[in-house]
Write a protein that holds these residues in place. Structure first.
Motif, short mmCIF file in Angstrom:
data_model
loop_
_atom_site.label_atom_id
_atom_site.label_comp_id
_atom_site.label_asym_id
_atom_site.label_seq_id
_atom_site.Cartn_x
_atom_site.Cartn_y
_atom_site.Cartn_z
N GLU A 1 -56.00 90.70 22.15
CA GLU A 1 -55.61 91.93 22.86
C GLU A 1 -55.43 93.09 21.88
O GLU A 1 -55.80 94.22 22.18
CB GLU A 1 -54.32 91.72 23.68
CG GLU A 1 -54.48 90.76 24.86
CD GLU A 1 -55.69 91.07 25.75
OE1 GLU A 1 -55.99 92.27 25.96
OE2 GLU A 1 -56.34 90.11 26.22
N ILE B 1 -66.33 87.08 23.41
CA ILE B 1 -65.10 87.58 24.07
C ILE B 1 -65.13 89.10 24.16
O ILE B 1 -64.85 89.69 25.19
CB ILE B 1 -63.84 87.12 23.30
CG1 ILE B 1 -63.74 85.60 23.32
CG2 ILE B 1 -62.58 87.75 23.88
CD1 ILE B 1 -62.61 85.03 22.48
N ASN C 1 -67.54 90.35 26.81
CA ASN C 1 -67.03 90.17 28.17
C ASN C 1 -65.89 91.12 28.49
O ASN C 1 -65.81 91.66 29.58
CB ASN C 1 -66.57 88.73 28.39
CG ASN C 1 -67.77 87.80 28.37
OD1 ASN C 1 -68.88 88.21 28.68
ND2 ASN C 1 -67.55 86.55 27.98
N LYS C 2 -65.03 91.33 27.54
CA LYS C 2 -63.84 92.13 27.84
C LYS C 2 -64.08 93.63 27.74
O LYS C 2 -63.41 94.41 28.39
CB LYS C 2 -62.69 91.75 26.90
CG LYS C 2 -62.22 90.32 27.12
CD LYS C 2 -60.70 90.28 27.04
CE LYS C 2 -60.25 88.87 27.32
NZ LYS C 2 -58.83 88.77 27.60
N LEU C 3 -65.00 94.04 26.87
CA LEU C 3 -65.14 95.47 26.62
C LEU C 3 -66.38 96.09 27.26
O LEU C 3 -66.48 97.30 27.38
CB LEU C 3 -65.19 95.73 25.11
CG LEU C 3 -63.86 95.71 24.38
CD1 LEU C 3 -64.08 95.56 22.89
CD2 LEU C 3 -63.08 96.98 24.64
N LYS C 4 -67.31 95.24 27.62
CA LYS C 4 -68.58 95.71 28.22
C LYS C 4 -69.37 96.64 27.29
O LYS C 4 -70.11 97.50 27.73
CB LYS C 4 -68.34 96.42 29.57
CG LYS C 4 -67.44 95.68 30.53
CD LYS C 4 -68.19 94.58 31.28
CE LYS C 4 -67.30 93.81 32.23
NZ LYS C 4 -67.15 92.40 31.96
N ILE D 1 -58.87 94.36 20.86
CA ILE D 1 -59.48 95.13 21.94
C ILE D 1 -58.84 96.51 22.05
O ILE D 1 -59.52 97.53 22.16
CB ILE D 1 -59.36 94.34 23.27
CG1 ILE D 1 -60.34 93.16 23.21
CG2 ILE D 1 -59.61 95.21 24.49
CD1 ILE D 1 -60.18 92.15 24.28
#
Ligand code: F6P
Length: 342
Positions: A199, A256, A259-262, A202
């Motif tokens: 987290e 990861i 997927n999370k940030l595009k 990100i």
């Protein structure tokens, strides 16, 4: 005197300058040196060759090791240590220079303590994780390679608005990641010493993108783990010293982040490129100074000792001290690299 010399564990730029320095010093002073092939394996099999001035001519700038290396552990076999002792005597060796990291020097220390063999150590590893020395040779070369690669990745990352995840070596310690990342302007550096907080990574990338930066470079050491402590391994098989083959954290992290940030993410694994090729000037000089000191230690009968760098001085330390624990990243330095994240 008849001096044996061997290189064990992973190879490393700077090994040949050490060999050259030992041989030059020995021959200049009327001693002989025999090279033992493939680390401890060569002493178990009595695979040796005389090292003449001709044999070491031109090796200063050469990467790798002219002696060959292996991860053979003589203590894996119950007769290993006694065979080493027997061969040491049969070869007529008066002393041995063992050049290696924690594993090779751990064996050297045991042979000195348990079998009273005249051994001195020289510290090497690109990972720079050996205690009792400020730096090992090979590290500077690896850091320079990582830096150049990050410079190259920057231009392509920027052109495509991409996140580049770069996996670097560093099994237990994040020295290469920290120094290489800092020198190459990484936007986040992940090291084995600190479990990855995804987290936080990100959040940092988001912040960076909010301030108008459409690309990011994330450096991750191969030995870094997520908070659950799982290592990413290429192969579960252990080597003779019980190490797994690491690798895969870069791809896992890339997945990861994608997927999370595009954002568009690419992963580069620098791998053995960091260990290959010519040593930097710093590593040539350090290797040369270590080689001269190793010969000096032998002449002074300082067996069971290793040469080391302390500040800008070459000193001697007991092998015991060098192998008692791994040297992890100096958090003061890592914290400086953190000031530039995001
Ligand atoms: O110990 C140095 C090192 O470069 C580590 O960073 C890495 O995990 C390992 O060697 C890989 O070694 P190899 O693939 O040669 O067994």
């Amino acid at each position: 005197m008849k001096i044996g010399i061997l290189t064990g564990g992973g190879d490393c730029p700077g090994l040949n300058p050490v060999i050259r320095a030992v041989v030059r010093q020995a021959i200049n002073n009327g001693d002989n040196v025999v090279g033992i092939r493939y680390g401890w394996k060569g002493l178990l099999n009595k695979e040796v060759e005389e090292l003449t001035l001709q044999k070491i001519s031109g090796i200063l700038p050469r990467g790798g090791t002219i002696l060959g290396t292996s991860r053979t552990n003589p203590y894996k076999d119950e007769n290993g240590p006694s065979n080493i002792e027997k061969n040491f005597k049969e070869l007529g060796l008066d002393a041995l220079v063992a050049i290696g990291g924690e594993d090779t020097l751990g064996v050297a220390n045991k042979l000195y303590k348990e079998r009273k063999l005249n051994v001195v150590g020289v510290p090497k590893t690109i990972d720079n994780d050996l205690s009792a020395t400020d730096f090992t040779f090979g590290f500077d070369t690896a850091v320079n390679i990582v830096t150049e690669c990050l410079d190259r990745l920057h231009t392509t990352a920027e052109s495509h608005n991409r996140i580049m995840v770069v996996e670097v070596m560093g099994r237990h310690a994040g020295w290469i990641a920290t120094y290489g990342g800092m020198a190459g302007g990484a936007d986040y550096i992940l090291v084995p010493e600190i479990p990855i907080d995804i987290e936080e990574v990100i959040e940092s990338i988001r912040k960076r993108h909010k301030r108008g930066k459409n690309f990011s470079i994330i450096v991750v050491a191969e030995g870094a783990t997520f908070k659950d402590d799982t290592y990413y391994v290429q192969e579960k098989e252990l080597d003779e010293f019980g190490h797994i083959k690491l690798g895969g954290i870069g791809n896992a992290l890339g997945e990861i982040l994608k997927n999370k940030l595009k954002y568009d993410v690419r992963v580069t694994v620098l791998g053995h490129i960091q260990r290959g090729g010519s040593p930097t000037a710093f590593d040539r000089v350090l290797g040369t100074r270590f080689g001269v000191k190793a010969y000096d230690l032998i002449k002074k009968s300082k067996f069971g000792c290793m040469c080391a760098l302390s500040g800008n001085k070459i000193i001697e330390v007991p092998l015991d001290e060098a192998v008692k624990e791994l040297k992890t990243v100096d958090m003061e330095i890592y914290n400086i690299s953190k000031l530039f994240f995001g």
